[in-house]
Structures are given as structure tokens and as C-alpha cells.
Write an enzyme that holds these catalytic residues in place. Structure first.
Site, PDB file in Angstrom:
ATOM      1  N   SER A   1       8.328  -8.331   4.780  1.00 16.85           N
ATOM      2  CA  SER A   1       9.428  -8.076   3.857  1.00 16.85           C
ATOM      3  C   SER A   1       8.809  -7.640   2.536  1.00 16.85           C
ATOM      4  O   SER A   1       7.964  -6.747   2.520  1.00 16.85           O
ATOM      5  CB  SER A   1      10.283  -9.337   3.708  1.00 16.85           C
ATOM      6  OG  SER A   1      11.364  -9.127   2.834  1.00 16.85           O
TER       7      SER A   1
ATOM      8  N   TYR B   1      16.782  -0.805  -0.989  1.00 18.60           N
ATOM      9  CA  TYR B   1      15.578  -1.430  -0.428  1.00 18.60           C
ATOM     10  C   TYR B   1      15.726  -2.938  -0.254  1.00 18.60           C
ATOM     11  O   TYR B   1      15.422  -3.484   0.810  1.00 18.60           O
ATOM     12  CB  TYR B   1      14.390  -1.107  -1.345  1.00 18.60           C
ATOM     13  CG  TYR B   1      13.060  -1.663  -0.918  1.00 18.60           C
ATOM     14  CD1 TYR B   1      12.334  -1.065   0.104  1.00 18.60           C
ATOM     15  CD2 TYR B   1      12.512  -2.775  -1.557  1.00 18.60           C
ATOM     16  CE1 TYR B   1      11.093  -1.561   0.486  1.00 18.60           C
ATOM     17  CE2 TYR B   1      11.273  -3.275  -1.184  1.00 18.60           C
ATOM     18  CZ  TYR B   1      10.568  -2.661  -0.165  1.00 18.60           C
ATOM     19  OH  TYR B   1       9.353  -3.154   0.206  1.00 18.60           O
TER      20      TYR B   1
ATOM     21  N   LYS C   1      15.242  -5.652   3.187  1.00 14.13           N
ATOM     22  CA  LYS C   1      14.175  -6.650   3.202  1.00 14.13           C
ATOM     23  C   LYS C   1      14.744  -8.071   3.267  1.00 14.13           C
ATOM     24  O   LYS C   1      14.165  -8.955   3.885  1.00 14.13           O
ATOM     25  CB  LYS C   1      13.263  -6.483   1.979  1.00 14.13           C
ATOM     26  CG  LYS C   1      12.491  -5.171   1.997  1.00 14.13           C
ATOM     27  CD  LYS C   1      11.593  -5.080   3.227  1.00 14.13           C
ATOM     28  CE  LYS C   1      10.715  -3.854   3.226  1.00 14.13           C
ATOM     29  NZ  LYS C   1       9.742  -3.865   4.326  1.00 14.13           N
TER      30      LYS C   1
END
Length: 173
Positions: free
Chosen positions: A13, A27, A31
């Protein structure tokens, strides 16, 4: 792995997968999702002696980071600088050690440790000691985190004001 009744799985991650940050609106959620996948998978495969690790590496000095920094918004650059940049070999050693040990969370450095403790929620723990450390440090880490968040908000606000002032100056010219 199930047949052998042993194994290790690692998801990579990011620290941006533990905290939503300016400039990472697309983003960060992807993650964050890795942790949810890892938690569910860990629960399913733990009886087979298979362990999942979620790595939350910090900014790491790679060509990808150099490329990202070319187009990163100023706010994001300034916020990222508060955590520093790590060397790939340092990050790799820590992540591999955590996978081998079967740790669910893998974090790098003091900021990474604090983020992992603050965001542990219902994540599995590797030992009673780890759980107790999270309990004992939570109040202190939350206090520190509030100062970080205030600083991040201040950075975003200052950048917005600078942009507005620059636009106003351009209109006057």
C-alpha cells in the site's frame, strides 16, 4: 500455500493508504482498499498458517517518485516533505523482515509506526505486546496527529491564498 499449510502474502500500500492527502484523491482510496482486502483475506487463510502483510512504505527515493514530483501539486509536495524520503534498501529490509515475521502491518520509520498505530482499527495483531503498544500510545499519537493535520490544513490554506493572490495580480497586469 493451503496444501502446504504455510505461506506469506504481502500487499504494498502506501502511507497515503493510511491517511487521505491533498493531491491523492484517486490514489489514496485504492491504497486504503488494499488493507480491507488484506484483513478479509487474513481471516480466511489464517487457519492454514498463511499470513498476510500490508506494507505502508513512505516516499521512497526511486525513479517513480522523481517522476511523480515533477507534476505533484505544491500542497502535496509540502505535506510529503514532513515525512522525508527513504532509501529503497532501507524500506526493503524492513518490509521483508515484517513479512518473514508474519506481521500484519509493515511500516517504516517513526511516522509510519505512528500512522499504523493510529489506523489499526480492527486489524489483526501479531502479538499481545503489539496490541498493548497500540492501546498505550493511542492518546499520545492522536495528539501528535492533530498537530500534523493542523499543519497540513495550514499548508493547503496558504497555497490557496497564494494562488488567489497570484491570479489577482495577473488580472491587474
Amino acid at each position: 500455500m493451503k496444501e502446504r499449510r504455510m505461506g506469506r502474502i504481502m500487499f504494498v500500500s502506501s502511507q497515503a493508504g493510511q491517511i487521505g492527502l491533498f493531491g491523492y484523491t484517486a490514489y489514496s482510496p485504492s491504497k486504503f482498499a488494499l488493507r480491507g482486502l488484506a484483513e478479509a483475506l487474513q481471516m480466511e487463510i489464517k487457519p492454514y498458517n498463511i499470513y498476510v502483510t500490508v506494507a505502508f512504505p513512505p516516499d521512497t527515493d526511486t525513479p517513480l517518485l522523481a517522476e511523480e514530483n515533477k507534476s505533484k501539486p505544491l500542497e502535496t509536495k509540502l505535506i510529503s516533505e514532513t515525512s522525508g524520503v527513504w532509501q529503497p534498501d532501507q524500506v526493503a529490509k524492513i518490509l521483508v523482515k515484517d513479512v518473514v515475521q508474519g506481521n500484519f502491518n509493515s511500516s517504516v520509520g517513526p511516522d509510519g509506526y505512528m500512522l499504523s498505530a493510529l489506523t489499526c482499527g480492527m486489524s489483526p495483531v501479531t502479538s499481545i505486546t503489539e496490541g498493548l503498544q497500540q492501546i498505550v500510545t493511542m492518546g499520545l499519537f492522536r495528539t501528535i496527529a492533530l498537530f500534523y493535520l493542523g499543519s497540513f490544513d495550514s499548508i493547503v490554506r496558504r497555497c490557496m491564498i497564494q494562488r488567489e493572490q497570484s491570479k489577482a495580480a495577473d488580472k491587474r497586469e
